[in-house]
Design a protein around this motif. Sequence first.
Motif, PDB file in Angstrom:
ATOM      1  N   VAL A  89       0.850  -1.186   0.000  1.00 42.46           N
ATOM      2  CA  VAL A  89       0.000   0.000   0.000  1.00 42.46           C
ATOM      3  C   VAL A  89       0.888   1.239   0.000  1.00 42.46           C
ATOM      4  CG1 VAL A  89      -1.749   1.266   1.300  1.00 42.46           C
ATOM      5  CG2 VAL A  89      -1.801  -1.226   1.249  1.00 42.46           C
ATOM      6  N   GLU A  90       0.569   2.184  -0.875  1.00 47.63           N
ATOM      7  CA  GLU A  90       1.360   3.410  -0.938  1.00 47.63           C
ATOM      8  C   GLU A  90       1.282   4.158   0.378  1.00 47.63           C
ATOM      9  OE1 GLU A  90       0.614   4.287  -5.651  1.00 47.63           O
ATOM     10  OE2 GLU A  90       0.575   5.941  -4.231  1.00 47.63           O
ATOM     11  N   GLY A  91       2.394   4.710   0.795  1.00 47.29           N
ATOM     12  CA  GLY A  91       2.441   5.450   2.048  1.00 47.29           C
ATOM     13  C   GLY A  91       2.737   4.575   3.243  1.00 47.29           C
ATOM     14  N   GLU A  92       2.745   3.280   3.051  1.00 46.15           N
ATOM     15  CA  GLU A  92       3.057   2.350   4.140  1.00 46.15           C
ATOM     16  C   GLU A  92       4.542   2.015   4.105  1.00 46.15           C
ATOM     17  OE1 GLU A  92       1.167   0.807   6.589  1.00 46.15           O
ATOM     18  OE2 GLU A  92      -0.342   2.283   6.046  1.00 46.15           O
ATOM     19  N   PRO A  93       5.133   1.749   5.252  1.00 41.71           N
ATOM     20  CA  PRO A  93       6.520   1.316   5.268  1.00 41.71           C
ATOM     21  C   PRO A  93       6.663  -0.042   4.593  1.00 41.71           C
ATOM     22  CG  PRO A  93       5.582   1.292   7.486  1.00 41.71           C
ATOM     23  CD  PRO A  93       4.555   1.882   6.567  1.00 41.71           C
ATOM     24  N   ALA A  94       7.894  -0.433   4.299  1.00 36.89           N
ATOM     25  CA  ALA A  94       8.156  -1.682   3.578  1.00 36.89           C
ATOM     26  C   ALA A  94       7.518  -2.882   4.266  1.00 36.89           C
ATOM     27  CB  ALA A  94       9.655  -1.890   3.417  1.00 36.89           C
ATOM     28  N   GLY A  95       7.385  -2.863   5.575  1.00 35.01           N
ATOM     29  CA  GLY A  95       6.779  -3.976   6.311  1.00 35.01           C
ATOM     30  C   GLY A  95       5.280  -3.828   6.477  1.00 35.01           C
ATOM     31  N   GLY A  96       4.667  -2.889   5.746  1.00 34.63           N
ATOM     32  CA  GLY A  96       3.231  -2.622   5.880  1.00 34.63           C
ATOM     33  C   GLY A  96       2.379  -3.759   5.350  1.00 34.63           C
ATOM     34  N   MET A  97       1.079  -3.659   5.626  1.00 34.64           N
ATOM     35  CA  MET A  97       0.147  -4.692   5.199  1.00 34.64           C
ATOM     36  C   MET A  97       0.000  -4.666   3.679  1.00 34.64           C
ATOM     37  SD  MET A  97      -3.748  -5.364   6.450  1.00 34.64           S
ATOM     38  CE  MET A  97      -3.325  -6.118   7.994  1.00 34.64           C
ATOM     39  N   GLN A  98      -0.002  -5.809   3.076  1.00 28.29           N
ATOM     40  CA  GLN A  98      -0.154  -5.924   1.630  1.00 28.29           C
ATOM     41  C   GLN A  98      -1.630  -5.730   1.271  1.00 28.29           C
ATOM     42  OE1 GLN A  98       2.307  -7.755  -0.656  1.00 28.29           O
ATOM     43  NE2 GLN A  98       3.899  -7.172   0.763  1.00 28.29           N
ATOM     44  N   VAL A  99      -1.888  -5.252   0.082  1.00 24.83           N
ATOM     45  CA  VAL A  99      -3.257  -4.977  -0.362  1.00 24.83           C
ATOM     46  C   VAL A  99      -4.101  -6.242  -0.319  1.00 24.83           C
ATOM     47  CG1 VAL A  99      -4.672  -4.270  -2.322  1.00 24.83           C
ATOM     48  CG2 VAL A  99      -2.577  -3.025  -1.802  1.00 24.83           C
ATOM     49  N   ASP A 100      -3.563  -7.359  -0.788  1.00 22.91           N
ATOM     50  CA  ASP A 100      -4.326  -8.611  -0.788  1.00 22.91           C
ATOM     51  C   ASP A 100      -4.685  -9.044   0.626  1.00 22.91           C
ATOM     52  OD1 ASP A 100      -4.158  -8.671  -3.527  1.00 22.91           O
ATOM     53  OD2 ASP A 100      -2.505 -10.106  -3.583  1.00 22.91           O
ATOM     54  N   GLU A 101      -3.749  -8.889   1.558  1.00 23.15           N
ATOM     55  CA  GLU A 101      -4.014  -9.266   2.954  1.00 23.15           C
ATOM     56  C   GLU A 101      -5.088  -8.372   3.549  1.00 23.15           C
ATOM     57  OE1 GLU A 101      -0.319  -9.020   5.020  1.00 23.15           O
ATOM     58  OE2 GLU A 101       0.636 -10.576   3.809  1.00 23.15           O
ATOM     59  N   LEU A 102      -5.010  -7.080   3.256  1.00 24.23           N
ATOM     60  CA  LEU A 102      -6.005  -6.136   3.756  1.00 24.23           C
ATOM     61  C   LEU A 102      -7.388  -6.464   3.212  1.00 24.23           C
ATOM     62  CD1 LEU A 102      -6.737  -3.568   5.289  1.00 24.23           C
ATOM     63  CD2 LEU A 102      -6.072  -2.271   3.253  1.00 24.23           C
ATOM     64  N   MET A 103      -7.482  -6.720   1.909  1.00 29.49           N
ATOM     65  CA  MET A 103      -8.765  -7.051   1.300  1.00 29.49           C
ATOM     66  C   MET A 103      -9.332  -8.348   1.865  1.00 29.49           C
ATOM     67  SD  MET A 103      -9.610  -4.560  -0.503  1.00 29.49           S
ATOM     68  CE  MET A 103     -11.071  -5.314  -1.175  1.00 29.49           C
ATOM     69  N   GLU A 104      -8.484  -9.339   2.068  1.00 28.73           N
ATOM     70  CA  GLU A 104      -8.951 -10.607   2.628  1.00 28.73           C
ATOM     71  C   GLU A 104      -9.501 -10.411   4.034  1.00 28.73           C
ATOM     72  OE1 GLU A 104      -7.172 -14.985   3.789  1.00 28.73           O
ATOM     73  OE2 GLU A 104      -6.184 -13.824   2.218  1.00 28.73           O
ATOM     74  N   THR A 105      -8.796  -9.630   4.841  1.00 27.14           N
ATOM     75  CA  THR A 105      -9.238  -9.368   6.207  1.00 27.14           C
ATOM     76  C   THR A 105     -10.568  -8.629   6.215  1.00 27.14           C
ATOM     77  OG1 THR A 105      -6.946  -9.254   6.948  1.00 27.14           O
ATOM     78  CG2 THR A 105      -8.595  -8.268   8.377  1.00 27.14           C
ATOM     79  N   LEU A 106     -10.687  -7.598   5.398  1.00 21.25           N
ATOM     80  CA  LEU A 106     -11.931  -6.831   5.338  1.00 21.25           C
ATOM     81  C   LEU A 106     -13.076  -7.668   4.790  1.00 21.25           C
ATOM     82  CD1 LEU A 106     -10.612  -3.406   4.044  1.00 21.25           C
ATOM     83  CD2 LEU A 106     -11.422  -3.942   6.343  1.00 21.25           C
ATOM     84  N   TYR A 107     -12.813  -8.433   3.749  1.00 24.23           N
ATOM     85  CA  TYR A 107     -13.844  -9.256   3.120  1.00 24.23           C
ATOM     86  C   TYR A 107     -14.392 -10.282   4.111  1.00 24.23           C
ATOM     87  CZ  TYR A 107     -16.111 -12.468  -0.085  1.00 24.23           C
ATOM     88  OH  TYR A 107     -17.020 -13.276  -0.702  1.00 24.23           O
ATOM     89  N   GLU A 108     -13.501 -10.972   4.810  1.00 24.87           N
ATOM     90  CA  GLU A 108     -13.944 -11.994   5.769  1.00 24.87           C
ATOM     91  C   GLU A 108     -14.777 -11.377   6.883  1.00 24.87           C
ATOM     92  OE1 GLU A 108     -10.409 -13.967   7.036  1.00 24.87           O
ATOM     93  OE2 GLU A 108     -10.133 -14.985   5.120  1.00 24.87           O
TER      94      GLU A 108
END
Length: 51
Positions: free
Chosen positions: A5-24
């Motif tokens: 995700v733009e603006g996140e540090p290199a260890g930030g949450m990945q877009v796919d992980e974020l979407m999976e978490t929100l979707y579930e």
Amino acid sequence: MARVVEGEPAGGMQVDELMETLYESLLRRLRADFRLERERRGLVADPGFWG
């Protein structure tokens, strides 16, 4: 392939992980809400009765 995700540090949450978490989370809430609405309307059958 997951993107960072733009603006996140290199260890930030990945877009796919974020979407999976929100979707579930949303899916779980919607299922619970739909089931409650069916119960309120009397449309939920007792599986023990038919089995």
